[in-house]
Design an enzyme around this catalytic site. Sequence first.
Site, short mmCIF file in Angstrom:
data_model
loop_
_atom_site.label_atom_id
_atom_site.label_comp_id
_atom_site.label_asym_id
_atom_site.label_seq_id
_atom_site.Cartn_x
_atom_site.Cartn_y
_atom_site.Cartn_z
N ARG A 36 80.31 7.57 27.71
CA ARG A 36 79.50 6.62 26.72
C ARG A 36 79.02 9.02 25.42
O ARG A 36 79.54 10.11 26.13
CB ARG A 36 78.45 6.41 26.89
CG ARG A 36 77.28 7.77 28.06
CD ARG A 36 76.38 7.21 28.72
NE ARG A 36 76.88 5.93 30.21
CZ ARG A 36 77.34 6.29 30.86
NH1 ARG A 36 77.68 7.74 31.20
NH2 ARG A 36 77.66 5.28 31.64
N TYR A 143 85.91 15.44 46.70
CA TYR A 143 86.73 15.80 45.94
C TYR A 143 88.41 17.30 46.25
O TYR A 143 89.16 17.03 45.01
CB TYR A 143 85.72 17.15 45.41
CG TYR A 143 85.62 18.09 44.09
CD1 TYR A 143 85.86 17.82 42.80
CD2 TYR A 143 85.41 18.86 44.42
CE1 TYR A 143 85.64 18.27 41.67
CE2 TYR A 143 85.28 19.99 42.95
CZ TYR A 143 85.88 19.31 41.81
OH TYR A 143 85.93 19.97 40.78
P1 NAD Z 1 80.86 16.91 34.56
O1 NAD Z 1 80.31 16.81 35.69
O2 NAD Z 1 79.75 18.46 34.14
O3 NAD Z 1 81.47 16.25 33.63
C1 NAD Z 1 82.28 15.35 33.71
C2 NAD Z 1 82.30 15.21 32.41
O4 NAD Z 1 83.46 13.06 33.16
C3 NAD Z 1 80.97 13.97 32.38
O5 NAD Z 1 80.50 13.61 31.07
C4 NAD Z 1 81.77 12.29 32.76
O6 NAD Z 1 80.66 11.52 32.38
C5 NAD Z 1 82.42 12.27 32.21
N1 NAD Z 1 83.43 11.20 33.55
C6 NAD Z 1 82.76 10.89 34.55
N2 NAD Z 1 83.93 9.70 35.02
C7 NAD Z 1 84.96 9.96 33.48
C8 NAD Z 1 85.37 8.32 33.51
N3 NAD Z 1 85.78 7.66 34.08
N4 NAD Z 1 85.80 7.86 32.26
C9 NAD Z 1 86.09 9.77 31.18
N5 NAD Z 1 85.22 10.22 31.99
C10 NAD Z 1 84.55 10.88 32.50
O7 NAD Z 1 82.17 18.26 35.34
P2 NAD Z 1 82.07 20.11 34.47
O8 NAD Z 1 81.74 20.50 35.12
O9 NAD Z 1 82.34 19.54 33.18
O10 NAD Z 1 84.26 20.22 34.88
C11 NAD Z 1 85.00 19.32 33.83
C12 NAD Z 1 85.99 19.37 35.08
O11 NAD Z 1 86.56 20.46 35.66
C13 NAD Z 1 86.14 19.00 36.08
O12 NAD Z 1 87.27 18.34 36.22
C14 NAD Z 1 86.25 19.70 37.35
O13 NAD Z 1 86.74 18.90 38.65
C15 NAD Z 1 86.69 20.93 36.59
N6 NAD Z 1 85.76 21.88 37.56
C16 NAD Z 1 84.30 22.56 36.63
C17 NAD Z 1 83.47 23.30 37.88
C18 NAD Z 1 81.84 23.34 37.50
O14 NAD Z 1 81.92 24.59 38.40
N7 NAD Z 1 81.60 23.02 36.54
C19 NAD Z 1 84.52 24.34 38.25
C20 NAD Z 1 85.82 23.34 39.15
C21 NAD Z 1 86.23 22.89 37.86
C1 AKB Z 2 82.27 22.20 42.39
O1 AKB Z 2 80.63 23.10 42.91
O2 AKB Z 2 81.64 20.89 42.74
C2 AKB Z 2 82.63 22.84 41.42
C3 AKB Z 2 83.92 23.43 41.37
C4 AKB Z 2 83.44 24.43 41.78
O3 AKB Z 2 84.56 22.66 41.86
N1 AKB Z 2 81.87 23.33 40.61
#
Ligand code: NAD
Ligand code: AKB
Length: 323
Positions: A36, A143
Amino acid sequence: MKSDTIVVTGANGQIGTELVSALRAKGHRVIATDLRVSDKNDSFAERDFEVLDVLNKDALSSVFQKYKPAQVYHLAALLSAKAEQNPQLAWDVNMKGLLNILDCSVASQVGKVFYPSTIAVFGSTSPRVNTPQQTVTEPGTIYGISKLAGERWCEYYFNHKGLDVRSVRYPGLVSYKTKAGGGTTDYAVDIFFQALESKKYACYLSEDTTLPMMYMPDAIAGTIQLMEAPLENIKIRSGYNLAAFSFSPEQIATAIQKYLPDFQISYAPDFRQQIAESWPQSIDDSFARNDWGWAPQFSLEQMVKDMLENIAKNETFSNQLSV
Ligand code: NAD
Ligand code: AKB
């Protein structure tokens, strides 16, 4: 530098909001997409934005046909804590969403795809200190299972379909622009806001739970550096280990108390404790350093200062900072 058209999925999230701005600042045309329109980020609504569910392959294909992106950053996913609460949805979004992206990228001849993996691909049987690039990966979370399977698919698409997919295993990311979205490491973001808002924080991890972490500016810079690296430098097609520093809740609280001496932390571990205990405490990222020159800029101390100053600026708590 060549300016590309780039599609970003999950663009409203913690990483996406900052990555989209950074890519636009470099002169790329970035089509931000998410489930959204963000209620917090007006600039996304005003500029290139498409509502897009990555589970809807037809809609995804239409977006790729419309914009013909040269690069795709596929961020949409459910993070560790949210995924444990809805394993089937997490598997669908994290796995089918990725397969849709990989298929549509091949069909639309996308030049490069970024896939964010995570330290969650490791599990309780992996070495926890200085976890190597290649080692036992038996994740115990849905996850981690989905992200590890995703890494294998990325490597497969590179080897068998010639798709230039690049990936890093991020540690927990700390940022102030957008709050964390449902992971186990979210406390390391929330603690800063609570420290300024109420001077106390009840942590859902125990005081000595050490995890690898990174400040968002380094994560964004590293991601773009990986995507801009020459093809021949990218030797790992699953996910590069990436590290900056590690800390426990007690250590980050002590670092915050330097600026907010009245800040108090208490501990009430919940289901996320078990997840955290299955993850590495520190990471060996020498392959990323050697292959494409990865090097983080922020120390833990610099991050704490920068976080508090920036949250204070936005939320008018600046008079509380004592250093
Ligand atoms: P987040 O949860 O803040 O954002 C994820 C976004 O994906 C949200 O805005 C959500 O609305 C959207 N989303 C969920 N389902 C969806 C769908 N079906 N279609 C389209 N959009 C959808 O996550 P983030 O922290 O920004 O992480 C982004 C990526 O980085 C993820 O793949 C996560 O696994 C990876 N990651 C993040 C971290 C961290 O610490 N933030 C660490 C390791 C890996
Ligand atoms: C989580 O805690 O799920 C994320 C990651 C380390 O992938 N921040």
